[in-house]
Design a protein around this motif. Structure first.
Motif, PDB file in Angstrom:
ATOM      1  N   GLN A 101       1.380  15.014  -4.500  1.00  0.00           N
ATOM      2  CA  GLN A 101       0.119  13.945  -3.527  1.00  0.00           C
ATOM      3  C   GLN A 101       1.341  12.561  -3.000  1.00  0.00           C
ATOM      4  OE1 GLN A 101      -2.748  13.406  -6.075  1.00  0.00           O
ATOM      5  NE2 GLN A 101      -4.588  14.431  -5.101  1.00  0.00           N
ATOM      6  N   LEU A 102       2.040  12.583  -3.865  1.00  0.00           N
ATOM      7  CA  LEU A 102       2.692  11.122  -3.735  1.00  0.00           C
ATOM      8  C   LEU A 102       3.584  11.342  -2.730  1.00  0.00           C
ATOM      9  CD1 LEU A 102       3.469   8.629  -6.543  1.00  0.00           C
ATOM     10  CD2 LEU A 102       2.295   8.401  -4.640  1.00  0.00           C
ATOM     11  N   LEU A 103       4.562  12.968  -3.250  1.00  0.00           N
ATOM     12  CA  LEU A 103       5.331  13.367  -1.893  1.00  0.00           C
ATOM     13  C   LEU A 103       5.047  14.513  -0.877  1.00  0.00           C
ATOM     14  CD1 LEU A 103       7.374  15.173  -5.210  1.00  0.00           C
ATOM     15  CD2 LEU A 103       7.992  12.902  -3.877  1.00  0.00           C
ATOM     16  N   GLU A 104       3.767  14.267  -0.915  1.00  0.00           N
ATOM     17  CA  GLU A 104       3.263  14.886   0.239  1.00  0.00           C
ATOM     18  C   GLU A 104       3.261  13.604   0.797  1.00  0.00           C
ATOM     19  OE1 GLU A 104      -0.860  16.348   2.499  1.00  0.00           O
ATOM     20  OE2 GLU A 104      -1.165  15.636   0.718  1.00  0.00           O
ATOM     21  N   ARG A 105       2.557  12.576   0.537  1.00  0.00           N
ATOM     22  CA  ARG A 105       2.856  11.484   1.825  1.00  0.00           C
ATOM     23  C   ARG A 105       4.292  10.586   1.949  1.00  0.00           C
ATOM     24  NH1 ARG A 105      -2.902   9.809   1.092  1.00  0.00           N
ATOM     25  NH2 ARG A 105      -2.314   7.855   2.176  1.00  0.00           N
ATOM     26  N   ARG A 106       4.275  10.431   1.591  1.00  0.00           N
ATOM     27  CA  ARG A 106       5.274   9.877   1.118  1.00  0.00           C
ATOM     28  C   ARG A 106       7.329  10.247   0.609  1.00  0.00           C
ATOM     29  NH1 ARG A 106       5.626   4.389   2.266  1.00  0.00           N
ATOM     30  NH2 ARG A 106       8.553   4.534   1.941  1.00  0.00           N
ATOM     31  N   PRO A 107       7.870  11.638   1.172  1.00  0.00           N
ATOM     32  CA  PRO A 107       8.622  12.301   0.619  1.00  0.00           C
ATOM     33  C   PRO A 107       9.794  11.360   0.184  1.00  0.00           C
ATOM     34  CG  PRO A 107       8.652  12.978   2.490  1.00  0.00           C
ATOM     35  CD  PRO A 107       7.236  12.111   2.004  1.00  0.00           C
ATOM     36  N   THR A 157       1.089  -1.243   0.025  1.00  0.00           N
ATOM     37  CA  THR A 157      -0.303   0.081  -0.537  1.00  0.00           C
ATOM     38  C   THR A 157       0.883   1.396   0.258  1.00  0.00           C
ATOM     39  OG1 THR A 157      -0.097   0.211   2.753  1.00  0.00           O
ATOM     40  CG2 THR A 157      -0.936  -1.177   0.973  1.00  0.00           C
ATOM     41  N   LEU A 158       0.328   2.668   0.251  1.00  0.00           N
ATOM     42  CA  LEU A 158       1.055   3.963  -0.018  1.00  0.00           C
ATOM     43  C   LEU A 158       1.822   3.369   0.762  1.00  0.00           C
ATOM     44  CD1 LEU A 158       1.921   6.014  -1.754  1.00  0.00           C
ATOM     45  CD2 LEU A 158      -0.090   7.140  -0.426  1.00  0.00           C
ATOM     46  N   GLY A 159       0.995   3.068   2.374  1.00  0.00           N
ATOM     47  CA  GLY A 159       2.340   3.218   3.474  1.00  0.00           C
ATOM     48  C   GLY A 159       3.015   2.024   3.749  1.00  0.00           C
ATOM     49  N   THR A 160       2.666   1.112   3.133  1.00  0.00           N
ATOM     50  CA  THR A 160       4.178   0.054   3.910  1.00  0.00           C
ATOM     51  C   THR A 160       5.025  -0.971   2.174  1.00  0.00           C
ATOM     52  OG1 THR A 160       2.441  -1.913   2.026  1.00  0.00           O
ATOM     53  CG2 THR A 160       2.485  -0.944   4.548  1.00  0.00           C
ATOM     54  N   LEU A 161       5.009   0.686   1.156  1.00  0.00           N
ATOM     55  CA  LEU A 161       6.280   1.229   0.335  1.00  0.00           C
ATOM     56  C   LEU A 161       7.125   1.412   0.698  1.00  0.00           C
ATOM     57  CD1 LEU A 161       4.559   2.668  -2.687  1.00  0.00           C
ATOM     58  CD2 LEU A 161       5.440   0.427  -2.899  1.00  0.00           C
ATOM     59  N   PRO A 162       8.226   0.763   0.746  1.00  0.00           N
ATOM     60  CA  PRO A 162       9.820   0.728   1.335  1.00  0.00           C
ATOM     61  C   PRO A 162      10.225   1.765   1.139  1.00  0.00           C
ATOM     62  CG  PRO A 162       9.535  -1.786  -0.294  1.00  0.00           C
ATOM     63  CD  PRO A 162       8.364  -1.319  -0.463  1.00  0.00           C
ATOM     64  N   GLU A 163      10.704   2.236   1.652  1.00  0.00           N
ATOM     65  CA  GLU A 163      12.033   3.634   1.576  1.00  0.00           C
ATOM     66  C   GLU A 163      12.449   3.348   0.058  1.00  0.00           C
ATOM     67  OE1 GLU A 163      14.699   6.700   3.814  1.00  0.00           O
ATOM     68  OE2 GLU A 163      13.737   4.996   4.353  1.00  0.00           O
ATOM     69  N   GLY A 164      12.001   4.503  -0.628  1.00  0.00           N
ATOM     70  CA  GLY A 164      13.114   4.672  -1.912  1.00  0.00           C
ATOM     71  C   GLY A 164      11.980   4.470  -3.091  1.00  0.00           C
ATOM     72  N   ALA A 165      11.045   3.278  -2.878  1.00  0.00           N
ATOM     73  CA  ALA A 165      10.354   2.980  -3.640  1.00  0.00           C
ATOM     74  C   ALA A 165      10.322   3.716  -5.233  1.00  0.00           C
ATOM     75  CB  ALA A 165       9.078   2.737  -3.390  1.00  0.00           C
ATOM     76  N   ARG A 166       9.985   2.842  -5.870  1.00  0.00           N
ATOM     77  CA  ARG A 166       9.850   3.713  -7.371  1.00  0.00           C
ATOM     78  C   ARG A 166       7.817   3.287  -7.536  1.00  0.00           C
ATOM     79  NH1 ARG A 166      13.952   4.946 -11.450  1.00  0.00           N
ATOM     80  NH2 ARG A 166      12.398   3.637 -13.104  1.00  0.00           N
TER      81      ARG A 166
END
Length: 335
Positions: A149-155, A129-138
């Protein structure tokens, strides 16, 4: 073959003959053809006429450049509109989120069918999910709004600019080139692909989508509808959808000239109230401003819903501008 037939039909029309075929112009992508076929079948059932689909290749379909460099998603509409004005077809079908808000001389919206799911979908490998994607995921997207929106939630994510049809985008996830892509639920549904690599439907309350997303717009030549076609368009028009997407697009029209600005908007009719919420993001997702307003239409008739759409969109746009949205987002403010 379709083009040749259209040319013969066009000659018949100009020669004053009676033509019983309604020609429906569309982009030639699989998604555009799927959604246009649905519209064409409904027009055929409503009118009793034969309906012919006329595929048209647009510059946006052939170019590999990013949408922002091409001038936004409006690049898909121009070739269709010119074909309609040139009498190569009798109406054209757009995804409303791709249709510029500026008036186009000689054309007008003839109908807005009932809206499909307006949400975005995260399609990710391994059920992330958006919350569980690994750090640095493409994560791939061609939308500035989705980038923000992606960068707001997961910079920490690496957002990759992508083009291509739905199968091409999903294929990059399957092949491992990308960890996820963000797509429109409506498009996946129209192609029967909602179960493809789906991991998360992103709710509109936290993830507003593009003005008009999930809805189709049928554009016609202004003042040139015969009785049969006019009646068919009236039969497939969905008054509530027409009103809510009009409110969303009116905010867009007030704030900027194209379809590529990072703006999300959601309008709904609920228990007699007309609600509109819109959010403007900075391109890097570090800033945003949101405004919400409601109106109480006297009834759900088209004129009253139109008035409510005008009212809430004006108040929302005024709030966004007063809050400084134009200072951090690429907007072209209109007066």
């Amino acid at each position: 073959m379709l083009r040749e037939r259209a040319t013969r039909l066009q000659a018949g029309r100009r020669g004053g003959g009676t033509v019983s075929v309604i020609r429906v112009g569309t982009r030639s992508s699989a998604l555009a053809l799927a959604q246009t076929t649905t519209v064409a079948n409904r027009i055929a059932n409503s009118s009793g006429s034969e309906v012919q689909i006329v595929p048209i290749v647009t510059h946006g379909d052939t170019s590999t450049d990013s949408l922002s460099s091409l001038g936004g998603t409006g690049v898909f509409a121009s070739a269709l509109r010119e074909a309609l004005l040139n009498d190569e077809c009798d109406l054209i079908v757009h995804s409303l989120k791709d249709l510029p808000t500026d008036a186009y001389p000689g054309l007008s919206l003839g109908a807005t069918p009932k809206r499909a799911d307006a949400r975005d979908v995260l399609c990710a490998r391994s059920g992330f999910t958006l919350g569980t994607l690994p750090e640095g995921a493409r994560v791939g997207t061609g939308s500035p709004r989705r980038v923000a929106q992606l960068l707001e939630r997961r910079p920490d994510l690496t957002v990759v600019d992508i083009r291509g049809n739905i199968d091409t985008r999903l294929g990059r996830v399957v092949e491992g080139d990308l960890d996820a892509v963000v797509l429109a639920a409506a498009g996946l549904g129209r192609l029967g692909r909602l179960d493809a690599v789906k991991s998360e439907l992103l709710e509109l309350s936290a993830w507003p989508t593009a003005p008009g997303q999930g809805a189709l717009g049928i554009e016609v030549r202004s003042g040139q509808l015969d009785r049969v076609l006019a009646s068919a368009l009236q039969a497939i028009n969905h008054v509530s959808t027409e009103a809510v997407v009009s409110a969303e697009r009116l905010v867009l029209a007030r704030l900027e000239a194209g379809c590529a600005a990072p703006i999300g908007a959601t309008a709904v009719l609920d228990t007699g109230l007309f609600f509109l919420t819109a959010t403007v993001y900075s391109p890097d997702g570090t800033r945003k401003i949101t405004s919400s307003h409601a109106a109480t239409p006297d009834s759900h008739s088209a004129p009253h819903l139109h008035d409510a759409a005008q009212d809430v969109s004006e108040r929302v746009a005024t709030d966004l501008l007063a809050g400084g949205a134009a200072e951090f987002a690429p907007l072209k403010v209109t007066t």
